[in-house]
Write a protein that holds these residues in place. Structure first.
Motif, short mmCIF file in Angstrom:
data_model
loop_
_atom_site.label_atom_id
_atom_site.label_comp_id
_atom_site.label_asym_id
_atom_site.label_seq_id
_atom_site.Cartn_x
_atom_site.Cartn_y
_atom_site.Cartn_z
N THR A 190 -10.90 5.33 1.11
CA THR A 190 -10.02 4.57 2.00
C THR A 190 -10.83 3.83 3.06
O THR A 190 -11.97 4.21 3.35
CB THR A 190 -8.99 5.49 2.68
OG1 THR A 190 -8.23 4.74 3.61
CG2 THR A 190 -9.64 6.65 3.41
N GLU A 235 -4.90 14.45 -1.40
CA GLU A 235 -5.12 13.14 -0.80
C GLU A 235 -6.33 12.42 -1.39
O GLU A 235 -6.33 11.19 -1.54
CB GLU A 235 -5.30 13.28 0.72
CG GLU A 235 -4.01 13.49 1.48
CD GLU A 235 -3.01 12.34 1.36
OE1 GLU A 235 -3.43 11.17 1.48
OE2 GLU A 235 -1.81 12.59 1.12
N GLN A 253 -5.16 7.63 8.19
CA GLN A 253 -6.44 7.81 7.48
C GLN A 253 -7.66 7.38 8.31
O GLN A 253 -8.66 6.91 7.77
CB GLN A 253 -6.44 7.07 6.14
CG GLN A 253 -5.41 7.65 5.16
CD GLN A 253 -5.38 6.95 3.82
OE1 GLN A 253 -5.77 5.80 3.69
NE2 GLN A 253 -4.91 7.65 2.80
N THR A 302 2.59 1.71 -3.38
CA THR A 302 1.67 2.21 -4.42
C THR A 302 1.39 3.69 -4.20
O THR A 302 1.42 4.48 -5.14
CB THR A 302 0.34 1.41 -4.38
OG1 THR A 302 0.63 0.05 -4.21
CG2 THR A 302 -0.47 1.60 -5.63
N ARG A 303 1.10 4.07 -2.93
CA ARG A 303 0.77 5.46 -2.62
C ARG A 303 1.92 6.39 -3.02
O ARG A 303 1.72 7.40 -3.69
CB ARG A 303 0.45 5.63 -1.14
CG ARG A 303 -0.22 6.95 -0.80
CD ARG A 303 -0.61 7.04 0.65
NE ARG A 303 -1.37 5.91 1.11
CZ ARG A 303 -0.90 4.91 1.86
NH1 ARG A 303 0.35 4.92 2.28
NH2 ARG A 303 -1.67 3.92 2.22
N ASN A 304 3.14 6.00 -2.64
CA ASN A 304 4.30 6.84 -2.95
C ASN A 304 4.53 6.96 -4.45
O ASN A 304 4.89 8.03 -4.94
CB ASN A 304 5.56 6.28 -2.27
CG ASN A 304 5.48 6.45 -0.77
OD1 ASN A 304 4.78 7.34 -0.28
ND2 ASN A 304 6.15 5.59 -0.04
N LEU A 314 -5.49 11.19 -4.85
CA LEU A 314 -4.50 10.12 -4.65
C LEU A 314 -5.19 8.80 -4.28
O LEU A 314 -4.90 7.74 -4.84
CB LEU A 314 -3.53 10.55 -3.55
CG LEU A 314 -2.37 9.61 -3.24
CD1 LEU A 314 -1.37 9.62 -4.36
CD2 LEU A 314 -1.68 10.04 -1.95
N SER A 315 -6.15 8.91 -3.35
CA SER A 315 -6.85 7.69 -2.90
C SER A 315 -7.70 7.11 -4.03
O SER A 315 -7.81 5.89 -4.17
CB SER A 315 -7.72 7.99 -1.69
OG SER A 315 -8.82 8.79 -2.05
N GLN A 344 -5.39 5.40 -6.46
CA GLN A 344 -4.90 4.15 -5.85
C GLN A 344 -5.97 3.05 -5.93
O GLN A 344 -5.66 1.90 -6.24
CB GLN A 344 -4.57 4.43 -4.38
CG GLN A 344 -3.44 3.58 -3.88
CD GLN A 344 -3.11 3.86 -2.43
OE1 GLN A 344 -3.32 4.96 -1.94
NE2 GLN A 344 -2.59 2.87 -1.75
N LYS A 393 1.92 9.12 -6.02
CA LYS A 393 2.26 10.50 -5.66
C LYS A 393 3.36 11.04 -6.59
O LYS A 393 3.36 12.21 -6.95
CB LYS A 393 2.75 10.55 -4.21
CG LYS A 393 2.15 11.70 -3.41
CD LYS A 393 2.60 11.59 -1.97
CE LYS A 393 1.62 12.31 -1.07
NZ LYS A 393 1.88 12.03 0.34
N GLU A 410 0.84 -1.22 0.00
CA GLU A 410 0.00 0.00 0.00
C GLU A 410 0.87 1.26 0.00
O GLU A 410 0.62 2.20 -0.76
CB GLU A 410 -0.89 0.02 1.24
CG GLU A 410 -2.12 -0.87 1.14
CD GLU A 410 -2.88 -0.95 2.46
OE1 GLU A 410 -3.72 -1.85 2.58
OE2 GLU A 410 -2.60 -0.14 3.38
N ASP A 411 1.88 1.26 0.87
CA ASP A 411 2.77 2.42 0.97
C ASP A 411 3.51 2.65 -0.34
O ASP A 411 3.66 3.78 -0.80
CB ASP A 411 3.78 2.25 2.12
CG ASP A 411 3.09 2.23 3.48
OD1 ASP A 411 1.93 2.69 3.54
OD2 ASP A 411 3.69 1.75 4.45
#
Lengths: 363, 60
Positions: free
Chosen positions: A239, A122, A215, A109-111, A125-126, A129, A114, A106-107
């Motif tokens: 999320t 945010e 979150q 993919t988020r990074n 971004l969500s 994702q 971004k 998850e981290d």
């Protein structure tokens, strides 16, 4: 000799015996041929979903990022990312390992999402994702079904195709649901799964809120002499938050007497959609690590867990909330208050968790 | 299927006036989120907020 009324007519015998011989020796191949046709149709549909989800994702990213660089190549790389689950020959500590693997993914993919555009907020971004998860899942389903089908055909092995034939309707149901979910995620509409956050989100309105874990939002209110700790994922982003970490912190600092969880649950065939049921135990889906953690905290601290579930199909859970589900929000809220009064005394504390994706549901 | 009807999901937003508590149903527009202040009430001079957002299936 060839009279029609004769039972021993050799031509008639041939007509009967030939198909029997054909089925005895080539039955499996014929079945393989018939089943292949059905599976091919399914694979074609799955490929359509895969292509569509990828196109929708790329279009959404291009529309929402502030960059001149074409993101297509980077997105294609993300879609092929895989997760290797930890070895479970020795199950000791497996939950921690799975949680670590899933959160690392998850981290990551988020990074990387971004990195497509640092100015991405945010909420966007969500959404990206989530769309990425959908596209990636559809790609994986198509790849696996296609592999199983081609292997069975290559080996001319009918029994090998049976599992594909059995599992395909269920996979198609999930794939269709994911395909239908794309517009709701793109526009930030509430999903059927968002009924839990919707109920708790309304209870949180006009109350001071704090971010308690990643979150995840906490609000504290008083209700008829009881202290309520309200928890939900931080909306309106797409999320589910981390309610297990949040519960851990609350229990560490306070004496909790009960936990009430509100979540969407898959309905059984024949059950009415949007029907509400009460029960006992942690109502939370996902890979199981959060459920494990919540049950662990509850057991260690001797806290009973009550739950209220709102029944729905797979499609209803991940697509735009239906009217029937939305209409249950007030009923569920009053059942939560009823449950608090039935199971706790004045002066006691209760944690209320609205479980589910909070897309389009703020607090 | 030849005889199956085409299904379309239409998204709606329900606004509730904070003053007269009357409900108003309109088409969903992008940016609508639950509990957000939406518009002026068409029945009184109150302000409405978004009470529900849901989809209804239309068969053609």
């Amino acid at each position: 000799m060839f009279s029609m009324g004769d039972d021993t007519n050799p031509l008639m015998m041939l007509i009967w015996i030939l198909p029997i011989i054909l089925f005895v020796f080539y039955g499996q191949q014929i079945q393989l041929l018939v089943t292949s046709g059905e599976i091919k149709k399914g694979i074609k549909k799955l490929n359509g979903f895969r292509v569509n989800s990828k196109k929708e994702l790329i279009d959404y990213v291009k529309k929402n990022i502030d960059s001149t660089v074409d993101p297509t190549q980077k997105i294609e790389q993300f879609l092929d990312y895989f997760t290797i689950m930890p070895v479970d020959m020795d199950p000791n500590g497996i939950v921690e390992k799975v949680r670590h693997t899933v959160r690392s993914r998850e981290d990551y993919t988020r990074n990387h999402v971004k990195s497509l555009s640092p100015k991405l907020n945010e909420i966007e971004l969500s959404r990206i994702q989530t769309l990425l998860e959908i596209a990636s899942s559809l790609q994986m389903i198509h790849k696996i079904v296609n592999h199983m089908f081609l292997t069975a055909k290559k080996q001319k092995n009918y029994p090998l195709i049976l599992p594909v034939q059995m599992i395909l309707p269920f996979l198609m149901e999930h794939a269709k649901a994911m395909d239908a979910a794309i517009p709701a995620f793109k526009t930030g509409q509430p999903l059927g799964d968002g009924i839990g956050p919707m109920v708790v989100g309304k209870m949180m309105l006009d109350v001071e809120k704090e971010i308690i874990s990643f979150q995840t939002v906490l609000a504290k209110i008083d209700y008829k002499g009881r202290k309520l700790f309200l928890l939900k994922a931080e909306g309106p982003a797409s999320t589910v938050g981390r309610p297990d970490d949040a519960l851990q912190k609350i229990v560490h600092d306070n004496k909790i007497d009960a936990v009430i969880m509100i979540d969407a649950a898959l309905k059984m065939e024949g059950e009415d959609s949007a029907s509400v049921a009460r029960g006992f135990g942690a109502a939370i889906g996902g890979i199981g690590t959060e459920k494990f953690q919540i049950e662990h905290i509850a057991t260690q601290n001797n806290i009973p867990i009550f739950s209220i579930v709102i029944k729905q199909s797979v499609k209803e859970a991940i697509t735009l909330m239906t009217k029937e589900i939305a209409d249950q929000a007030d009923n569920v809220r009053s059942q939560v208050y009823e449950m608090i009064l039935e199971n706790t005394l004045e002066g006691q504390s209760v944690v209320i968790i609205g479980v589910g994706n909070t897309s389009g549901v703020p607090q | 299927m030849i005889f199956s009807k085409e299904k379309t999901t239409l998204a709606y937003t329900i606004e509730k006036c904070l003053k007269c508590e009357k409900l108003h149903k309109r088409d969903f527009s992008e940016g609508d989120i639950l509990f957000a202040i939406s518009s002026k009430c068409t029945f009184c001079d109150g302000i409405t907020n978004i009470e529900k957002i849901f989809g209804e299936i239309l068969e053609r």
